[in-house]
Design an enzyme around this catalytic site. Structure first.
Site, PDB file in Angstrom:
ATOM      1  N   ASN A  41       0.919  -1.108   0.019  1.00  0.00           N
ATOM      2  CA  ASN A  41      -0.003  -0.114  -0.134  1.00  0.00           C
ATOM      3  C   ASN A  41       0.745   1.124  -0.045  1.00  0.00           C
ATOM      4  O   ASN A  41       2.162   1.202  -0.066  1.00  0.00           O
ATOM      5  CB  ASN A  41      -0.928  -0.126   1.149  1.00  0.00           C
ATOM      6  CG  ASN A  41      -0.314  -0.235   2.360  1.00  0.00           C
ATOM      7  OD1 ASN A  41       0.647   0.702   2.997  1.00  0.00           O
ATOM      8  ND2 ASN A  41      -0.456  -1.400   3.351  1.00  0.00           N
ATOM      9  N   LYS A  63       9.611 -16.908 -10.012  1.00  0.00           N
ATOM     10  CA  LYS A  63       8.795 -15.784 -10.832  1.00  0.00           C
ATOM     11  C   LYS A  63       7.646 -16.451 -11.850  1.00  0.00           C
ATOM     12  O   LYS A  63       7.942 -17.160 -12.677  1.00  0.00           O
ATOM     13  CB  LYS A  63       9.884 -14.896 -11.559  1.00  0.00           C
ATOM     14  CG  LYS A  63       9.103 -13.621 -12.195  1.00  0.00           C
ATOM     15  CD  LYS A  63      10.224 -12.985 -13.187  1.00  0.00           C
ATOM     16  CE  LYS A  63       9.599 -11.743 -13.900  1.00  0.00           C
ATOM     17  NZ  LYS A  63      10.463 -11.004 -14.687  1.00  0.00           N
ATOM     18  N   PRO A  87      -3.240 -11.989   9.841  1.00  0.00           N
ATOM     19  CA  PRO A  87      -3.542 -11.827  11.150  1.00  0.00           C
ATOM     20  C   PRO A  87      -3.804 -10.634  11.572  1.00  0.00           C
ATOM     21  O   PRO A  87      -3.366  -9.533  11.050  1.00  0.00           O
ATOM     22  CB  PRO A  87      -2.123 -12.478  12.002  1.00  0.00           C
ATOM     23  CG  PRO A  87      -1.077 -12.180  11.144  1.00  0.00           C
ATOM     24  CD  PRO A  87      -1.669 -12.403   9.835  1.00  0.00           C
ATOM     25  N   LEU A 132      -3.888  -5.843  15.509  1.00  0.00           N
ATOM     26  CA  LEU A 132      -4.625  -4.748  16.604  1.00  0.00           C
ATOM     27  C   LEU A 132      -5.458  -5.477  17.318  1.00  0.00           C
ATOM     28  O   LEU A 132      -5.882  -5.422  18.658  1.00  0.00           O
ATOM     29  CB  LEU A 132      -5.037  -3.700  15.969  1.00  0.00           C
ATOM     30  CG  LEU A 132      -5.912  -2.495  16.650  1.00  0.00           C
ATOM     31  CD1 LEU A 132      -5.266  -2.137  17.766  1.00  0.00           C
ATOM     32  CD2 LEU A 132      -6.609  -1.483  15.842  1.00  0.00           C
ATOM     33  N   PHE A 181      -5.037   2.961  14.552  1.00  0.00           N
ATOM     34  CA  PHE A 181      -5.136   3.720  13.456  1.00  0.00           C
ATOM     35  C   PHE A 181      -6.267   3.469  12.629  1.00  0.00           C
ATOM     36  O   PHE A 181      -5.983   2.110  12.357  1.00  0.00           O
ATOM     37  CB  PHE A 181      -3.767   4.216  12.714  1.00  0.00           C
ATOM     38  CG  PHE A 181      -2.865   5.010  13.672  1.00  0.00           C
ATOM     39  CD1 PHE A 181      -2.428   6.264  13.009  1.00  0.00           C
ATOM     40  CD2 PHE A 181      -2.414   4.834  14.777  1.00  0.00           C
ATOM     41  CE1 PHE A 181      -1.622   7.272  13.755  1.00  0.00           C
ATOM     42  CE2 PHE A 181      -1.725   5.595  15.444  1.00  0.00           C
ATOM     43  CZ  PHE A 181      -1.256   6.899  14.991  1.00  0.00           C
ATOM     44  N   LYS A 185     -14.739   0.666  14.156  1.00  0.00           N
ATOM     45  CA  LYS A 185     -13.664  -0.136  14.330  1.00  0.00           C
ATOM     46  C   LYS A 185     -12.937  -0.342  15.639  1.00  0.00           C
ATOM     47  O   LYS A 185     -12.425  -1.419  16.052  1.00  0.00           O
ATOM     48  CB  LYS A 185     -12.557   0.593  13.515  1.00  0.00           C
ATOM     49  CG  LYS A 185     -11.143  -0.145  13.359  1.00  0.00           C
ATOM     50  CD  LYS A 185     -10.165   0.520  12.369  1.00  0.00           C
ATOM     51  CE  LYS A 185      -8.932  -0.501  12.453  1.00  0.00           C
ATOM     52  NZ  LYS A 185      -7.824   0.068  11.452  1.00  0.00           N
ATOM     53  N   LYS A 190     -12.591  -4.038  17.154  1.00  0.00           N
ATOM     54  CA  LYS A 190     -11.045  -4.295  17.531  1.00  0.00           C
ATOM     55  C   LYS A 190     -11.014  -4.580  19.143  1.00  0.00           C
ATOM     56  O   LYS A 190     -10.198  -5.282  19.452  1.00  0.00           O
ATOM     57  CB  LYS A 190     -10.077  -3.382  16.910  1.00  0.00           C
ATOM     58  CG  LYS A 190     -10.076  -3.125  15.486  1.00  0.00           C
ATOM     59  CD  LYS A 190      -9.804  -4.245  14.613  1.00  0.00           C
ATOM     60  CE  LYS A 190      -9.663  -3.904  13.139  1.00  0.00           C
ATOM     61  NZ  LYS A 190      -9.201  -5.177  12.386  1.00  0.00           N
TER      62      LYS A 190
END
Length: 398
Positions: free
Chosen positions: A208, A286, A303, A306, A323, A337, A341
């Site tokens: 990301n 590859k 996994p 948090l 976050f 969230k 969590k």
């Protein structure tokens, strides 16, 4: 916290010298006495009158001032403080310190002192990255000199990158830590940061856009408040901060294992942008183009670090901070969230492309707690980190 502490502040010659006026004010607000020393080049950016007015003390400028030598010689001046702070520490000052030169008042004081020294580098990005500066940085660190910064951002010269002097509050926090008065002294804090890379084959991966800048800033701010920081970082764009224990990982599963190894801690700050999925069976070779069409990738869930730490029955950190990077309905999604969590706080932000936050130098966050949502103004990521670190300190130590 800094009451009755004496700071010898050496102001170097750079545009960042203007920040030292605010630094002096912040130190005096906290009860510290500031004795200022101006280099000749510093006087091109700030005046002795303004510095003296804010410090409430005489400004020292010349090495061969016979009146000053009679009243307070440079040897006594160098040793009468609890801490020597150099801000901004220019490339020239760093070079003199590393080479042991002493041809003006500032460099002579630095050679003569037997008290701890903290420096806040500030210079053009190319100067900071120059091999000579890197050598000087390594030598000064080996000599026991403490560093705060530099930060990454826009330069007065129009360039962008590492080289900006740390903000006054960041320097204040580093001073508190250097004097052993940091509120988080004796506390162990875990910080995760950066992206994770999930392999597809030996040359490709899923990732990301996280730069790791905010997590790095948080780790630096916590360390400046005296915390022992374990910094678990994925392959981030920004280098890890000085003065922390760095654990480098690549994948989410590696980060999960590193987090386990770091426990127990007094607080966990989970700023990493962990990939939700990985390729179930990454190829050890590859992948090649084939006439049979595109390869089919099967995914497995990574996994949830948090959630796992937040819901630990034994060994859960007293404070767990997550976050949430959102693109819409930020408060609603982040609040959900936090409950899902099981963490204590969520630091939420809008990372829509239009905000420029993902990978940028600024952030605008909303702190979600059990009491509700608290919106913070847009500010530098370093300022966000400083504010968050102080909130963590208030929670852990009162």
């Amino acid at each position: 916290m800094l009451a009755s502490k004496r700071i010898l502040l050496i102001i170097g010659g750079g545009i960042a010298a203007y920040k030292t006026l605010d630094l002096i004010r912040r130190l005096r607000e906290r009860g510290a006495a500031v004795t200022p020393v101006l280099t000749g080049a510093a006087e091109e950016f700030v005046t002795p009158l303004s510095v003296s007015a804010l410090a409430g003390e005489k400004v020292y400028r010349a090495l061969f001032d016979l009146t000053d030598e009679a009243e307070m010689g440079h040897i006594q001046l160098s040793r009468s403080a609890d801490l020597v702070v150099v801000a901004p520490a220019t490339a020239d000052l760093m070079g003199k310190m590393a080479a042991g030169l002493a041809n003006d008042l500032a460099s002579t004081l630095l050679m003569a002192t037997d008290t701890p020294v903290l420096i806040a580098p500030a210079m053009n990005v190319r100067m900071w990255q120059h091999p000579a500066t890197r050598r000087n940085h390594a030598q000064l660190a080996a000599d026991g000199i403490r560093f705060i910064g530099p930060n990454e951002g826009d330069m007065a010269c129009g360039e962008y990158g590492p080289g900006r002097m740390s903000e006054p509050l960041e320097i204040v926090a580093a001073i508190e830590a250097a004097l052993g008065d940091g509120p988080l002294k004796g506390k162990r804090v875990l910080v995760t940061s950066g992206p994770t890379h999930e392999p597809i084959d030996p040359v490709r991966y899923i990732a990301n856009r996280s730069s790791g800048a905010q997590g790095t800033a948080v780790a630096r701010a916590l360390a400046a408040l005296g915390a022992e920081v374990v910094f678990v970082t994925g392959p981030a764009d920004v280098p890890p901060p000085d003065g922390v224990e760095v654990v480098r990982v690549q994948s989410a599963r590696e980060m999960d294992a590193a987090v386990d190894a770091a426990l127990p801690v007094d607080a966990g700050v989970f700023a990493a942008a962990v990939a939700d999925w990985r390729v179930a069976s990454a190829s050890d070779r590859k992948l090649k183009k084939s006439r049979d069409g595109l390869p089919v990738l099967e995914f497995a869930e990574n996994p949830d670090i948090l959630k796992r730490v937040s819901r630990m029955e034994a060994g859960r950190p007293p404070l767990v901070v997550g976050f949430a990077a959102e693109t819409n309905d930020v408060i609603e999604n982040a609040t959900a969230k936090r409950l899902r969590k099981g963490c204590d706080w969520i630091v939420a932000n809008d990372v829509s492309p239009a905000t420029g936050i993902m990978g940028g130098s600024e952030n605008a966050v909303i702190l979600i707690t059990g009491e509700g949502a608290e919106e913070w103004p847009r500010m530098s990521k370093e300022a966000v980190a400083d504010r968050l670190a102080r909130r963590i300190a208030e929670t852990l130590v009162g």
